[in-house]
Design an enzyme around this catalytic site. Structure first.
Site, PDB file in Angstrom:
ATOM      1  N   ASP A  43      22.368 -72.438  34.640  1.00  0.00           N
ATOM      2  CA  ASP A  43      23.247 -71.951  35.716  1.00  0.00           C
ATOM      3  C   ASP A  43      24.639 -72.566  35.544  1.00  0.00           C
ATOM      4  O   ASP A  43      24.783 -73.792  35.558  1.00  0.00           O
ATOM      5  CB  ASP A  43      22.686 -72.341  37.086  1.00  0.00           C
ATOM      6  CG  ASP A  43      23.535 -71.763  38.203  1.00  0.00           C
ATOM      7  OD1 ASP A  43      23.399 -70.558  38.475  1.00  0.00           O
ATOM      8  OD2 ASP A  43      24.360 -72.504  38.773  1.00  0.00           O
ATOM      9  N   TYR A  48      32.951 -75.444  37.554  1.00  0.00           N
ATOM     10  CA  TYR A  48      32.301 -76.704  37.173  1.00  0.00           C
ATOM     11  C   TYR A  48      33.048 -77.374  36.008  1.00  0.00           C
ATOM     12  O   TYR A  48      32.733 -78.512  35.639  1.00  0.00           O
ATOM     13  CB  TYR A  48      30.823 -76.492  36.795  1.00  0.00           C
ATOM     14  CG  TYR A  48      29.979 -75.839  37.870  1.00  0.00           C
ATOM     15  CD1 TYR A  48      30.399 -75.806  39.203  1.00  0.00           C
ATOM     16  CD2 TYR A  48      28.756 -75.237  37.570  1.00  0.00           C
ATOM     17  CE1 TYR A  48      29.635 -75.186  40.180  1.00  0.00           C
ATOM     18  CE2 TYR A  48      27.987 -74.630  38.555  1.00  0.00           C
ATOM     19  CZ  TYR A  48      28.441 -74.600  39.854  1.00  0.00           C
ATOM     20  OH  TYR A  48      27.673 -73.990  40.831  1.00  0.00           O
ATOM     21  N   HIS A 110      30.937 -66.127  43.494  1.00  0.00           N
ATOM     22  CA  HIS A 110      30.538 -67.499  43.852  1.00  0.00           C
ATOM     23  C   HIS A 110      30.529 -67.728  45.375  1.00  0.00           C
ATOM     24  O   HIS A 110      29.608 -68.322  45.912  1.00  0.00           O
ATOM     25  CB  HIS A 110      31.481 -68.487  43.164  1.00  0.00           C
ATOM     26  CG  HIS A 110      30.898 -69.841  42.941  1.00  0.00           C
ATOM     27  ND1 HIS A 110      31.196 -70.595  41.839  1.00  0.00           N
ATOM     28  CD2 HIS A 110      30.033 -70.587  43.676  1.00  0.00           C
ATOM     29  CE1 HIS A 110      30.533 -71.747  41.907  1.00  0.00           C
ATOM     30  NE2 HIS A 110      29.836 -71.768  43.007  1.00  0.00           N
TER      31      HIS A 110
HETATM   32  P1  NDP Z   1      20.566 -80.929  43.182  1.00  0.00           P
HETATM   33  O1  NDP Z   1      19.924 -80.727  44.500  1.00  0.00           O
HETATM   34  O2  NDP Z   1      20.014 -80.259  41.987  1.00  0.00           O
HETATM   35  O3  NDP Z   1      20.610 -82.503  42.950  1.00  0.00           O
HETATM   36  C1  NDP Z   1      21.227 -83.074  41.844  1.00  0.00           C
HETATM   37  C2  NDP Z   1      21.076 -84.593  41.970  1.00  0.00           C
HETATM   38  O4  NDP Z   1      19.698 -84.950  41.873  1.00  0.00           O
HETATM   39  C3  NDP Z   1      21.783 -85.367  40.871  1.00  0.00           C
HETATM   40  O5  NDP Z   1      22.266 -86.555  41.427  1.00  0.00           O
HETATM   41  C4  NDP Z   1      20.672 -85.669  39.884  1.00  0.00           C
HETATM   42  O6  NDP Z   1      20.981 -86.844  39.152  1.00  0.00           O
HETATM   43  C5  NDP Z   1      19.514 -85.894  40.816  1.00  0.00           C
HETATM   44  N1  NDP Z   1      18.197 -85.602  40.219  1.00  0.00           N
HETATM   45  C6  NDP Z   1      17.872 -84.575  39.408  1.00  0.00           C
HETATM   46  N2  NDP Z   1      16.562 -84.601  39.096  1.00  0.00           N
HETATM   47  C7  NDP Z   1      16.059 -85.686  39.719  1.00  0.00           C
HETATM   48  C8  NDP Z   1      14.762 -86.271  39.776  1.00  0.00           C
HETATM   49  N3  NDP Z   1      13.731 -85.727  39.131  1.00  0.00           N
HETATM   50  N4  NDP Z   1      14.604 -87.404  40.508  1.00  0.00           N
HETATM   51  C9  NDP Z   1      15.643 -87.976  41.161  1.00  0.00           C
HETATM   52  N5  NDP Z   1      16.899 -87.470  41.151  1.00  0.00           N
HETATM   53  C10 NDP Z   1      17.090 -86.335  40.433  1.00  0.00           C
HETATM   54  O7  NDP Z   1      22.107 -80.635  43.362  1.00  0.00           O
HETATM   55  P2  NDP Z   1      23.178 -79.536  43.003  1.00  0.00           P
HETATM   56  O8  NDP Z   1      24.051 -79.390  44.176  1.00  0.00           O
HETATM   57  O9  NDP Z   1      23.791 -79.883  41.699  1.00  0.00           O
HETATM   58  O10 NDP Z   1      22.389 -78.149  42.878  1.00  0.00           O
HETATM   59  C11 NDP Z   1      21.787 -77.680  41.695  1.00  0.00           C
HETATM   60  C12 NDP Z   1      22.620 -76.598  41.025  1.00  0.00           C
HETATM   61  O11 NDP Z   1      22.787 -75.479  41.877  1.00  0.00           O
HETATM   62  C13 NDP Z   1      24.061 -76.998  40.704  1.00  0.00           C
HETATM   63  O12 NDP Z   1      24.158 -77.917  39.651  1.00  0.00           O
HETATM   64  C14 NDP Z   1      24.684 -75.652  40.467  1.00  0.00           C
HETATM   65  O13 NDP Z   1      24.322 -75.160  39.185  1.00  0.00           O
HETATM   66  C15 NDP Z   1      24.037 -74.833  41.591  1.00  0.00           C
HETATM   67  N6  NDP Z   1      24.859 -74.826  42.822  1.00  0.00           N
HETATM   68  C16 NDP Z   1      25.460 -73.653  43.195  1.00  0.00           C
HETATM   69  C17 NDP Z   1      26.248 -73.578  44.313  1.00  0.00           C
HETATM   70  C18 NDP Z   1      26.878 -72.286  44.700  1.00  0.00           C
HETATM   71  O14 NDP Z   1      27.796 -72.293  45.540  1.00  0.00           O
HETATM   72  N7  NDP Z   1      26.425 -71.172  44.173  1.00  0.00           N
HETATM   73  C19 NDP Z   1      26.507 -74.772  45.163  1.00  0.00           C
HETATM   74  C20 NDP Z   1      25.767 -75.933  44.742  1.00  0.00           C
HETATM   75  C21 NDP Z   1      24.993 -75.935  43.628  1.00  0.00           C
HETATM   76  P3  NDP Z   1      20.971 -86.904  37.533  1.00  0.00           P
HETATM   77  O15 NDP Z   1      21.843 -85.833  37.003  1.00  0.00           O
HETATM   78  O16 NDP Z   1      21.495 -88.283  37.244  1.00  0.00           O
HETATM   79  O17 NDP Z   1      19.538 -86.741  37.139  1.00  0.00           O
END
Ligand code: NDP
Length: 314
Positions: A43, A48, A110
């Site tokens: 995604d 980003y 978006h």
């Molecule tokens: P998430 O809910 O996916 O959380 C991400 C966080 O969780 C990071 O800090 C990551 O750290 C941590 N994490 C990941 N896996 C684990 C695990 N197994 N255990 C503990 N911590 C974990 O957040 P996002 O807001 O990034 O949402 C996911 C995706 O959705 C985005 O990256 C984007 O692609 C999309 N998105 C789309 C939006 C829109 O407006 N359309 C808005 C928001 C998000 P680390 O990387 O260090 O593992």
């Protein structure tokens, strides 16, 4: 891998890798590692600011024979500053150039918010829905689809009202709505509406988006992975809280895109595909008290903006 199906029979892998906040220096390894683990869905979005690095990782994966283009599903999104009809194809072409791809699998609007410039949330920067109606942007998306630049088109952060405006007037149906979804914000009505209308749903911020900057967080923000119910279910199945949350999203037939740049966590999240939650777990999760929105949209609705929170969300 389990998938959701579009009207024409194309399949979208139910689990993908999120890339928001993944720094250019980290996202290359994260994407390659994810593909090696078995992920087939990434995604992306130009906002980003890492699509070039994602593109390099995809090229490397093709060259090394890890995956072919046809085996993966790539989503990207149209940013707010390109909502005029004649801006959509150039914006998509820039994303394709950065990702080094000939076509996308899915292109989304978006946000239902139009701006003049990139990422400047000042009232003067907004274009009102009268200046650039959502339908005008959607016509640009339809053109991109007809030109074969993307196999599917859809929206993100759309409520039932905004979706209805498109559904009632479109030539090509929106096939996806990507929205925030997790046990604190289950959005059951929105999902039901989407599924009844042939629109698939993707769950973003499924783990509670813990790595957002302090400026985007409230002081009393809950922590989903530390929620007692989620932790007790994790303990019961001997899995992690993140795996409970990812499995819960897939159980509801929503696509889910957890972000991680950590090798161990990327693998751990992928292994959620093997997790089976039972009825008791689902009932307990349904009782978790919400609603809570992590990505609450207030940045589009400051005083003087033509957009209001009550118009953004249901
Ligand atoms: P998430 O809910 O996916 O959380 C991400 C966080 O969780 C990071 O800090 C990551 O750290 C941590 N994490 C990941 N896996 C684990 C695990 N197994 N255990 C503990 N911590 C974990 O957040 P996002 O807001 O990034 O949402 C996911 C995706 O959705 C985005 O990256 C984007 O692609 C999309 N998105 C789309 C939006 C829109 O407006 N359309 C808005 C928001 C998000 P680390 O990387 O260090 O593992």
């Amino acid at each position: 891998m389990k998938s959701v199906k579009f009207e024409n029979g194309d399949e979208m892998p139910i689990l993908g890798l999120g890339t928001w906040k993944s720094k250019p220096g980290e996202v290359y390894d994260a994407v390659l590692h994810a593909l090696k683990c078995g992920y087939r869905h990434i995604d992306c979005a130009p906002i980003y600011q890492n699509e070039k690095e994602v593109g390099k990782a995809l090229q490397k994966a093709f060259k090394d024979g890890i995956v072919t283009r046809e085996e993966i599903f790539v989503t990207s999104k149209l940013w707010n500053n390109a909502h005029k009809k004649d801006q959509v194809i150039p914006a998509l072409e820039k994303t394709l150039k950065d990702l080094k791809l000939d076509y996308l699998d899915l292109y989304l609007i978006h946000w239902p918010v139009a701006q003049k410039e990139v990422n400047v949330s000042q009232p003067a920067d907004f274009l009102s829905p009268k200046e650039v109606p959502l339908l005008e942007t959607w016509e640009g998306m339809e053109e991109a689809f007809h030109e074969g630049l993307t196999l599917h088109i859809g929206v993100s952060n759309f409520n039932i009202k905004n979706l209805t405006e498109i559904l009632d007037n479109c030539e090509v149906m929106p096939e996806m709505n990507q929205v925030e979804l997790h046990p604190l914000l289950p959005q059951n009505d929105l999902i039901e509406f989407c599924h009844e209308n042939g629109v698939q749903v993707t769950a973003y911020s499924p783990l509670g988006s813990t790595d957002r900057t302090a400026a985007m967080k409230k002081d009393d923000e809950p922590n989903l992975m530390e929620n007692e119910t989620i932790q007790s279910i994790a303990k019961k199945h001997n899995i992690s809280p993140a795996q409970v949350l990812i499995a819960w999203a897939m159980e509801r037939d929503t696509v889910v895109i957890p972000k991680s740049v950590n090798e161990g966590r990327i693998k751990e999240n992928f292994e959620s595909l093997k997790v089976e939650l039972d009825q008791v777990d689902l009932e307990k999760i349904a009782k978790i008290k919400g609603p809570y929105r992590f990505v609450d949209g207030t940045f589009w609705t400051m005083e003087g903006s033509p957009y209001k929170l009550e118009d953004l969300w249901d």
